[in-house]
Design a protein around this motif. Structure first.
Motif, PDB file in Angstrom:
ATOM      1  N   ILE A  49       0.837  -1.210   0.000  1.00  0.00           N
ATOM      2  CA  ILE A  49       0.000   0.000   0.000  1.00  0.00           C
ATOM      3  C   ILE A  49       0.865   1.250   0.000  1.00  0.00           C
ATOM      4  CG2 ILE A  49      -1.721   1.319   1.281  1.00  0.00           C
ATOM      5  CD1 ILE A  49      -2.800  -1.185  -0.104  1.00  0.00           C
ATOM      6  N   TRP A  50       1.943   1.239   0.757  1.00  0.00           N
ATOM      7  CA  TRP A  50       2.849   2.384   0.747  1.00  0.00           C
ATOM      8  C   TRP A  50       3.444   2.587  -0.646  1.00  0.00           C
ATOM      9  CZ3 TRP A  50       6.305   4.049   5.348  1.00  0.00           C
ATOM     10  CH2 TRP A  50       5.506   4.283   6.470  1.00  0.00           C
ATOM     11  N   LEU A  51       3.795   1.492  -1.306  1.00  0.00           N
ATOM     12  CA  LEU A  51       4.333   1.595  -2.664  1.00  0.00           C
ATOM     13  C   LEU A  51       3.292   2.157  -3.631  1.00  0.00           C
ATOM     14  CD1 LEU A  51       6.330  -1.749  -2.967  1.00  0.00           C
ATOM     15  CD2 LEU A  51       7.264   0.559  -2.725  1.00  0.00           C
ATOM     16  N   MET A  52       2.025   1.931  -3.349  1.00  0.00           N
ATOM     17  CA  MET A  52       0.954   2.489  -4.176  1.00  0.00           C
ATOM     18  C   MET A  52       0.678   3.953  -3.849  1.00  0.00           C
ATOM     19  SD  MET A  52      -2.130  -0.256  -4.443  1.00  0.00           S
ATOM     20  CE  MET A  52      -1.897  -1.323  -3.054  1.00  0.00           C
ATOM     21  N   VAL A  53       0.565   4.243  -2.564  1.00  0.00           N
ATOM     22  CA  VAL A  53       0.028   5.524  -2.120  1.00  0.00           C
ATOM     23  C   VAL A  53       1.057   6.654  -2.183  1.00  0.00           C
ATOM     24  CG1 VAL A  53      -0.900   6.746  -0.122  1.00  0.00           C
ATOM     25  CG2 VAL A  53      -1.756   4.480  -0.696  1.00  0.00           C
ATOM     26  N   ILE A  54       2.267   6.398  -1.742  1.00  0.00           N
ATOM     27  CA  ILE A  54       3.266   7.475  -1.663  1.00  0.00           C
ATOM     28  C   ILE A  54       3.543   8.115  -3.024  1.00  0.00           C
ATOM     29  CG2 ILE A  54       5.687   7.994  -1.143  1.00  0.00           C
ATOM     30  CD1 ILE A  54       5.458   6.184   1.290  1.00  0.00           C
ATOM     31  N   PRO A  55       3.739   7.348  -4.108  1.00  0.00           N
ATOM     32  CA  PRO A  55       3.933   8.015  -5.407  1.00  0.00           C
ATOM     33  C   PRO A  55       2.749   8.885  -5.816  1.00  0.00           C
ATOM     34  CG  PRO A  55       4.611   5.719  -5.536  1.00  0.00           C
ATOM     35  CD  PRO A  55       3.923   5.883  -4.222  1.00  0.00           C
ATOM     36  N   MET A  56       1.541   8.483  -5.454  1.00  0.00           N
ATOM     37  CA  MET A  56       0.366   9.284  -5.805  1.00  0.00           C
ATOM     38  C   MET A  56       0.326  10.578  -5.001  1.00  0.00           C
ATOM     39  SD  MET A  56      -2.439   6.273  -6.226  1.00  0.00           S
ATOM     40  CE  MET A  56      -2.177   4.986  -7.469  1.00  0.00           C
ATOM     41  N   LEU A  57       0.641  10.478  -3.708  1.00  0.00           N
ATOM     42  CA  LEU A  57       0.632  11.679  -2.869  1.00  0.00           C
ATOM     43  C   LEU A  57       1.799  12.603  -3.210  1.00  0.00           C
ATOM     44  CD1 LEU A  57      -0.304  10.034   0.546  1.00  0.00           C
ATOM     45  CD2 LEU A  57      -1.757  11.489  -0.883  1.00  0.00           C
ATOM     46  N   LEU A  58       2.833  12.048  -3.824  1.00  0.00           N
ATOM     47  CA  LEU A  58       3.977  12.856  -4.244  1.00  0.00           C
ATOM     48  C   LEU A  58       3.575  13.879  -5.303  1.00  0.00           C
ATOM     49  CD1 LEU A  58       7.010  12.898  -3.496  1.00  0.00           C
ATOM     50  CD2 LEU A  58       7.427  11.380  -5.429  1.00  0.00           C
ATOM     51  N   ALA A 212      11.003  13.097 -12.870  1.00  0.00           N
ATOM     52  CA  ALA A 212      11.821  11.909 -13.124  1.00  0.00           C
ATOM     53  C   ALA A 212      11.528  10.818 -12.094  1.00  0.00           C
ATOM     54  CB  ALA A 212      13.306  12.286 -13.104  1.00  0.00           C
ATOM     55  N   VAL A 213      11.400  11.216 -10.827  1.00  0.00           N
ATOM     56  CA  VAL A 213      11.095  10.247  -9.773  1.00  0.00           C
ATOM     57  C   VAL A 213       9.700   9.653  -9.985  1.00  0.00           C
ATOM     58  CG1 VAL A 213      10.616  10.013  -7.303  1.00  0.00           C
ATOM     59  CG2 VAL A 213      12.651  11.227  -8.069  1.00  0.00           C
ATOM     60  N   LEU A 214       8.725  10.507 -10.333  1.00  0.00           N
ATOM     61  CA  LEU A 214       7.371  10.019 -10.576  1.00  0.00           C
ATOM     62  C   LEU A 214       7.335   9.017 -11.729  1.00  0.00           C
ATOM     63  CD1 LEU A 214       5.273  13.303 -10.150  1.00  0.00           C
ATOM     64  CD2 LEU A 214       5.284  11.320  -8.636  1.00  0.00           C
ATOM     65  N   ALA A 215       8.105   9.284 -12.760  1.00  0.00           N
ATOM     66  CA  ALA A 215       8.146   8.367 -13.898  1.00  0.00           C
ATOM     67  C   ALA A 215       8.710   7.012 -13.498  1.00  0.00           C
ATOM     68  CB  ALA A 215       8.985   8.979 -15.029  1.00  0.00           C
ATOM     69  N   ARG A 216       9.737   7.019 -12.622  1.00  0.00           N
ATOM     70  CA  ARG A 216      10.336   5.750 -12.182  1.00  0.00           C
ATOM     71  C   ARG A 216       9.410   5.003 -11.229  1.00  0.00           C
ATOM     72  NH1 ARG A 216      15.137   8.921 -11.875  1.00  0.00           N
ATOM     73  NH2 ARG A 216      14.907   9.103  -9.601  1.00  0.00           N
ATOM     74  N   LEU A 217       8.658   5.750 -10.401  1.00  0.00           N
ATOM     75  CA  LEU A 217       7.804   5.111  -9.403  1.00  0.00           C
ATOM     76  C   LEU A 217       6.480   4.632  -9.974  1.00  0.00           C
ATOM     77  CD1 LEU A 217       8.255   7.427  -6.284  1.00  0.00           C
ATOM     78  CD2 LEU A 217       9.248   5.167  -6.671  1.00  0.00           C
TER      79      LEU A 217
END
Length: 344
Positions: A49-58, A212-217
């Motif tokens: 869930i953290w792997l899902m949620v954190i990139p979205m909240l970023l 760039a980070v968003l694209a990788r995540l």
């Protein structure tokens, strides 16, 4: 939309089939994952869930809350739909369809759990995918960003009380400690971490590092969602094989709720004189759900094998095609909207 978002329904369907099959072939593996708990929190699910949620909240800039006054009509309509209409309308639809109309076709021991899952799904307003829907209907980007930031802020404080209230009204036992723990684990901590990370990435005013980070995540986030679904359906397989109509029956109140809330938001924006570029994303924000949070909360409160977890996943299954249909309606009716819009 990328290939993963465009065909999300297909990936979810494949995860359903794959999860059910694996659950029958290697049930001991799934039971082992289910036992990995600390304080009623399943560790593998928490990580996913953290792997899902954190990139979205970023993606969310909470500094955009200061822009809410520029589009106060649309903001007001969306807040009304998200917090005063949506959870309560879903609870009413759940009671009507699940407890009464469809009850003879559903396992009796899961009726309350299905209703709980629907309530949890409706109480979590969408975050990341709203940016996609808004872009597709030419929505005002600053309105979308400020509305999402405001919704996420409200969700920190309102999600647990609304879920607890509606579960109580539905005569469903409310595990308050687990509910508040879910809010801390899956909303508060990810929001703090994402904003600290975001601040570090845009420190010099250049969002190139952030993009760039968003694209990788992005593939990591979607992959975590799909793995979570495989785990969930590995546990749900026996129930679905025994009664394959469950998913279709659970989809009915979700579909009605999406079109009802989107339509109401769209009409209210027209009535108050909001521009179409605001009314479009307002209707879409009012209709879609933060299904990652809903899935995590349902699993934490009721477990992998619960009807609540299954109900939230049905929301994931129908999210993309249903929301694309709403985008199509909003886009095709722009001329009609502008003709009847009340001048502000």
């Amino acid at each position: 939309m990328g290939i993963f978002e465009r065909y999300l329904t297909l990936w979810v369907a494949l995860c359903i089939v794959g999860g059910i099959a694996l659950g029958q072939v290697v049930p001991d593996v799934f039971q082992a994952f289910g036992r990995m708990e600390v304080a009623k929190v399943n560790i593998p699910v928490a990580v996913l869930i953290w792997l899902m949620v954190i990139p979205m909240l970023l993606k969310v800039d909470f500094g955009a809350i200061g822009q809410v006054r520029q589009h106060w009509r649309g903001i007001g309509v969306t807040l009304f739909i998200n917090w005063a209409v949506k959870p309560f309308s879903m609870a009413a639809l759940g009671w009507l369809f699940i407890r009464y109309l469809f009850a003879p076709y559903l396992p009796a021991e899961q009726i309350d759990s299905y209703i709980a899952g629907l309530i949890i799904l409706a109480a979590a307003p969408c975050t990341a995918m709203v940016f996609v829907w808004s872009h597709l209907c030419d929505g005002e980007p600053h309105f979308t960003l400020s509305q999402v930031a405001l919704n996420d802020t409200i969700m920190i404080f309102a999600f647990a009380p609304i879920v607890g209230l509606l579960l109580g009204l539905s005569s469903i036992a409310v595990p308050w400690e687990t509910l508040f723990l879910s809010v801390v684990l899956y909303i508060v901590i990810p929001v703090i971490l994402a904003q600290l990370w975001r601040r570090g990435l845009v420190r010099n005013g250049d969002d190139g590092a952030l993009q760039a980070v968003l694209a990788r995540l992005h593939p990591v986030s979607l992959g975590a969602l799909l793995v979570t679904l495989v785990l969930l359906f590995g546990f749900q397989g026996e129930q679905i094989i025994a009664q394959p109509l469950i998913i279709a029956l659970l989809a009915v109140p979700i579909l009605i709720q999406v079109y009802f809330n989107a339509g109401l938001a769209y009409l209210l924006n027209r009535k108050v004189g909001a521009a179409h570029c605001v009314a479009g994303p307002s209707a879409l924000i009012g209709a879609s759900n933060f299904f990652e949070l809903a899935v995590a909360t349902a699993i934490s409160l009721f477990g992998f094998q619960s009807g609540a977890a299954l109900a939230t996943v049905v929301g994931v299954l129908i999210e993309v095609p249903v929301m694309l249909s709403v985008v199509g309606i909003v886009t095709r009716t722009q001329a009609w909207y502008e003709r009847g819009r009340v001048a502000p």
